[in-house]
Design an enzyme around this catalytic site. Structure first.
Site, PDB file in Angstrom:
ATOM      1  N   ASP A  16       0.816  -1.213   0.000  1.00  0.00           N
ATOM      2  CA  ASP A  16       0.000   0.000   0.000  1.00  0.00           C
ATOM      3  C   ASP A  16       0.849   1.263   0.000  1.00  0.00           C
ATOM      4  OD1 ASP A  16      -1.903  -1.965   0.292  1.00  0.00           O
ATOM      5  OD2 ASP A  16      -3.007  -0.942   1.867  1.00  0.00           O
ATOM      6  N   ARG A  98      -0.332   5.883  17.282  1.00  0.00           N
ATOM      7  CA  ARG A  98      -0.534   6.890  16.237  1.00  0.00           C
ATOM      8  C   ARG A  98      -0.041   8.290  16.622  1.00  0.00           C
ATOM      9  NH1 ARG A  98      -0.046   2.761  13.418  1.00  0.00           N
ATOM     10  NH2 ARG A  98      -1.907   1.825  12.467  1.00  0.00           N
ATOM     11  N   ASP A 127      -7.751   5.141  11.950  1.00  0.00           N
ATOM     12  CA  ASP A 127      -6.387   5.656  11.904  1.00  0.00           C
ATOM     13  C   ASP A 127      -6.267   6.962  11.132  1.00  0.00           C
ATOM     14  OD1 ASP A 127      -5.168   3.835  13.548  1.00  0.00           O
ATOM     15  OD2 ASP A 127      -4.667   2.449  11.939  1.00  0.00           O
ATOM     16  N   SER A 181      -5.928  -8.346   7.427  1.00  0.00           N
ATOM     17  CA  SER A 181      -4.888  -7.322   7.508  1.00  0.00           C
ATOM     18  C   SER A 181      -4.420  -7.217   8.948  1.00  0.00           C
ATOM     19  CB  SER A 181      -5.423  -5.969   7.029  1.00  0.00           C
ATOM     20  OG  SER A 181      -6.442  -5.513   7.894  1.00  0.00           O
TER      21      SER A 181
END
Length: 408
Positions: A16, A98, A127, A181
């Site tokens: 990605d 994050r 996210d 994922s």
């Protein structure tokens, strides 16, 4: 945003973000700086450097930073002081990483003179919110590029076609539909999607990567001790360790004994429910140990108030509000409560479970008095007759209510 000159991309080197790197170069005709954070995810990160170089990124524009100690010391440990659990179960392993990634991206942007940052989060998830709230809190004028909200590469097959067209390496396991994922760091591994989307179906054992099956864990319990000072763990089995080493060591204990698995349907900040599987081996042990030492050292009023504040605190982290004033206010209160949370906890690890089986604290921190609580002769320390007045005063309003109900 035609004035984008240089952008800092949160870059893993996977499919990605490799596609995003090329897409940024083609769409914005800008210089791309890559940033790869080592948060203890257990992957070799140097291949990301080679892939970035192959994509035309200058060597001086490739950042691979070891953030493990900062992650544990300044993010995980402060969160653990609050015993934070989102919706009563989730230890916030992805959410707490994050703000640190966002902070470092903004620092690099300022360092290299970039006027934009970019991430690989999709438009359906949490996210994107967490990254961007962090960016704007630290640099209100920064420009943000979120490719998943802009491009037309809306499927895995189109992503792979773009990669092959541009000579981007596609590893064999990425051809076709991935079974699920994952996101990983020192605190946890999360898995979502595909085989996990039906909440009625049990999580296949092959999804788990950080813990052995509890049914196959050792048949003999293992006992460990964790020492705390002012609310933070400082030693395991009497051996002093740094925050990252503490978590790494607890992770290994948790892996061996199958501790920290969670199958959860949660409420995302963006409004939908999602089903995920989380493995937080060391964090699960840490939480139990921290609550164990608080049992001896934390005042009842402070402890109960802290438990009331915790859901709000956890929700702020989940929603990406780490840099908000309300999170900082709550953190100040939580940290104040931890000034006397010092002592040692003994834990029993056995087939997926962790239990506090012993705790001790120096007299200067300990609020537990065996002399007061004993069933034997307490030598007059506690006058049991005092309880009568205590009960009658607390019962007064209940008695008045009862009289009213029966007619006065």
């Amino acid at each position: 945003m035609s004035d984008i000159k240089k952008v800092v991309l949160a870059y893993s080197g996977g499919l990605d973000t490799s596609v995003i790197l090329k897409w940024l170069q083609e769409t914005y005709h800008c210089e791309v700086v890559t940033f790869t954070a080592d948060l203890g995810q257990g992957e070799e990160l140097e291949p990301a450097r080679a892939k970035a170089l192959a994509a035309g990124v200058k060597a001086e524009n490739i950042f691979i930073d070891d953030l493990r100690e900062e992650f544990c010391r300044d993010y995980v440990f402060p969160m653990m002081r609050a015993n934070a659990l989102y919706e009563g179960l989730y230890l916030l392993g992805t959410a707490i990483a994050r703000p640190l990634i966002s902070k470092r991206q903004i620092e690099i942007a300022h360092q290299v003179g970039a006027n934009a940052v970019s991430h690989g989060a999709t438009g359906k998830g949490n996210d994107q919110v967490r990254f961007e709230l962090g960016y704007y809190a630290l640099d209100p004028d920064i420009k943000v590029i979120a490719p998943w909200r802009e491009w037309d590469l809306t499927s895995r097959s189109r992503l792979i076609a773009f990669a092959e067209e541009h000579g981007i390496e596609v590893t064999k396991d990425k051809r076709g539909e991935a079974p699920f994922s994952t996101d990983a760091n020192m605190l946890h591994t999360s898995s979502e999607g595909k085989v996990l989307e039906d909440p009625w179906e049990e999580t296949p054992d092959y999804v788990y990567s950080r813990t052995v099956n509890p049914e196959e864990a050792p048949d003999t319990p293992e006992y460990i001790t964790v020492d705390f000072e002012r609310g933070d763990a400082v030693a395991i089995n009497g051996e002093g360790m740094s925050p990252a080493t503490i978590l790494e060591t607890l992770n290994e204990y948790g892996r061996l004994h199958g501790i920290g698995r969670l199958d959860l349907v949660e409420n995302r900040f963006v409004g939908m429910k999602s089903r995920g599987m989380y493995e937080t081996p060391g964090g699960t042990i840490y939480l139990e140990a921290h609550r164990g030492i608080e049992q001896l050292t934390l005042d009842r009023g402070a402890g109960h108030l802290k438990d009331e504040l915790m859901p709000r605190y956890a929700e702020l982290i989940y929603n990406g509000m780490w840099f908000s004033p309300e999170r900082e206010m709550l953190q100040a209160a939580i940290d104040h409560s931890q000034e006397s949370v010092t002592g040692t906890v003994r834990l029993k690890l056995y087939k997926g479970s962790v239990q506090t089986v012993g705790r001790k604290a120096d007299v200067s921190f300990n609020l537990y008095s065996q002399d007061v609580v004993t069933f034997e002769d307490d030598k007059g320390i506690y006058n049991q007759r005092d309880a009568e007045g205590f009960i009658r005063l607390n019962a007064l309003r209940l008695r008045l209510l009862g009289q009213r109900k029966r007619g006065g």
